[in-house]
Write an enzyme that holds these catalytic residues in place. Structure first.
Site, PDB file in Angstrom:
ATOM      1  N   CYS A 210       2.496   4.354  -2.476  1.00 32.26           N
ATOM      2  CA  CYS A 210       2.355   3.450  -1.341  1.00 32.26           C
ATOM      3  C   CYS A 210       1.229   2.438  -1.528  1.00 32.26           C
ATOM      4  O   CYS A 210       0.120   2.595  -1.005  1.00 32.26           O
ATOM      5  CB  CYS A 210       2.120   4.226  -0.052  1.00 32.26           C
ATOM      6  N   CYS A 392       7.323  -0.571   2.759  1.00 32.10           N
ATOM      7  CA  CYS A 392       5.942  -0.253   3.069  1.00 32.10           C
ATOM      8  C   CYS A 392       5.668  -0.722   4.492  1.00 32.10           C
ATOM      9  O   CYS A 392       5.481  -1.912   4.723  1.00 32.10           O
ATOM     10  CB  CYS A 392       5.024  -0.978   2.083  1.00 32.10           C
TER      11      CYS A 392
END
Ligand code: UQ1
Length: 462
Positions: A210, A392
């Site tokens: 991430c 994201c």
């Protein structure tokens, strides 16, 4: 998967039992060993499974359960190998760091998430032997398979930054990281304790899980200090707190569309940008970076550090890995480039996309469909079905999310493609996306995704 690599202490007896017989062989030689005062006798046996899945993380669980639902499998045909006691909803750790979630609510005992029809080996993996269609476990057992799925994730390497582990462990040190269960709540405590001084947030050069999280935690902290009257974005120079984002990368984010938004936010909010700065050491209140080949030291009063990450040693050193140490699969079919009965998804795979749970929602159905075709001998029906989709949900404040969604090449692939309505909904941080991130995704994850019933933007899977 735990980061521990366990080496097999004795040569595993690779007795080849009849396929799927599910029998255990304890050879006479091993019995002799066991009775001869060996410190820790090693079990030597071979068990057979149609599919062995290495890893009980987001990818391993989604794939195992999707296989179970869609294929013709009997109990114990599919096995999962993972040494972990707990399964964590890691996307939630950013919210914990921002004081918006309780960390214990995000984890479950791993065993409780595994369907009783799957065989669970709650142990580490020692090595892969793709030429003999088997893997060896840390306890010496051998598992033979028809198909292998490799999804053990990657290792978060706190040791990659000198002095970081000690600073994280020290409750008095204003150093934290949302990249671990133990330290994600320390981030919140540190942010709330800071009333003046320099706050420093880092992101390493190289691949991490991430890629937006190192700045999400900064935006959450900024919002807290703004509301507390300690930071005025329009006039940072006169604020008691200063904020800097030091990243090993050249920009705020790898996808141009979202980078433009985030770079604008950084400038408008008075956050100093230190690009090409790679954190290498933490010592007291000093952070050392390498930047353009030179060492550079910054003093801090609060540090949020993101360690380097990389493949687990047992993957990196295996025959299955590419040069970078990731499982070398085709970008679109998820099939191994050399062994046609080996597959990989998630962080451990070589798939050149951003490592997120959202990516797995798109990878898992492709892998499962193709693996089942391969089992049926229908190789011609294998589809190049994965386009690199990842997402994201980028928190830009305590109640706003910029929902970045893209595919290979950093090309946006947006679920709420408002362009159809003449609006570009995903160019702006929004409250609605915040609730997706905070409430809907964690709920959907445990209720459906780990059980094999969630296909991300494609909705539910039967
Ligand atoms: C998603 O499905 C998911 O899993 C539950 C996430 O949590 C990790 C996500 O962050 C995202 C973006 C998705 C994708 C799904 C939609 C509806 C955009």
């Amino acid at each position: 998967m735990a980061s521990r690599q366990v080496l097999v202490s004795s040569a595993a007896c690779a007795a080849t039992a009849a396929r799927h017989a599910l029998t255990t062989h304890i050879g006479p030689a091993m019995r002799a060993y066991a009775t001869h005062a060996r410190a820790s006798p090693t079990i030597s046996s071979t068990r057979n499974h149609k599919v062995v899945v290495v890893g009980g993380g987001s990818a391993g669980l989604a794939i195992s359960h999707q296989l179970l639902r869609q294929g013709q499998f009997s109990p114990d045909d599919i096995a999962i190998v993972d040494p972990a006691e707990w399964h964590h909803y890691q996307p939630g750790w950013t919210l914990v760091g921002g004081g918006l979630k309780d960390k214990a609510s995000l984890r479950r005992p791993l065993a409780s998430l595994i369907d009783a029809k799957l065989r669970f080996y709650n142990t580490s993996l020692a090595s892969f032997s793709p030429d003999s269609n088997s893997v060896t476990l840390g306890n010496g057992e051998t598992l033979a398979y028809d198909q292998l799925v490799v999804a053990p994730g990657i290792k978060v390497d706190f040791g990659s930054i000198k002095g970081l582990s000690a600073a994280l462990d020290d409750p008095a040190a204003p150093v934290s990281s949302i990249y671990g269960y133990e330290t994600c709540d320390k981030s919140d405590r540190n942010v709330k304790a800071l009333t003046s001084g320099a706050a420093l947030f880092t992101q390493p050069a190289g691949v991490i899980k991430c890629a937006g999280a190192p700045q999400k935690i900064m935006w959450l902290a900024l919002d807290h200090w703004r509301k507390a009257g300690l930071y005025t974005p329009a006039n940072p120079g006169s604020s008691p707190i200063s904020i800097a984002f030091a990243t090993g990368l050249p920009t705020m984010f790898g996808v141009p569309k979202y980078n433009a938004v985030l770079e604008m936010l950084r400038q408008n909010r008075g956050v100093e940008g230190l690009f090409g700065h790679d954190l290498v050491e933490v010592n007291g209140d000093k952070a050392t970076f390498t930047a353009n080949g030179e060492k550079l030291v910054r003093r801090f009063d609060l540090l949020h550090a993101t360690p380097k990450m990389g493949p687990h040693p047992f993957v990196k050193t295996s025959l299955l890995a590419n040069e970078a140490g990731y499982v070398d699969v085709d970008d679109a079919t998820l099939r191994h480039k050399k062994w046609s009965n080996v597959w990989s998804a998630g962080d451990a795979s070589s798939l050149p996309t951003s490592k997120t749970a959202a990516a797995i929602t798109a990878q898992a159905p492709v892998l499962v469909g193709n693996l089942l075709k391969a089992m049926e001998g229908k190789d011609q029906e294998i589809v190049a079905g994965y386009d690199g989709y990842t997402s994201c949900p980028l928190l830009t404040g305590q109640n706003k999310v910029l929902l970045a969604e893209f595919k290979y090449g950093g090309v946006p692939k947006e679920t709420f493609g408002g362009m159809m309505l003449g609006l570009d909904l995903q160019r702006t941080p929004r409250i609605a996306f915040y609730y997706l991130k905070k409430d809907l995704f964690p709920w959907v994850y445990y209720k459906f995704m780990v059980k094999g019933h969630w296909g991300g933007p494609n909705g539910w899977i039967r």
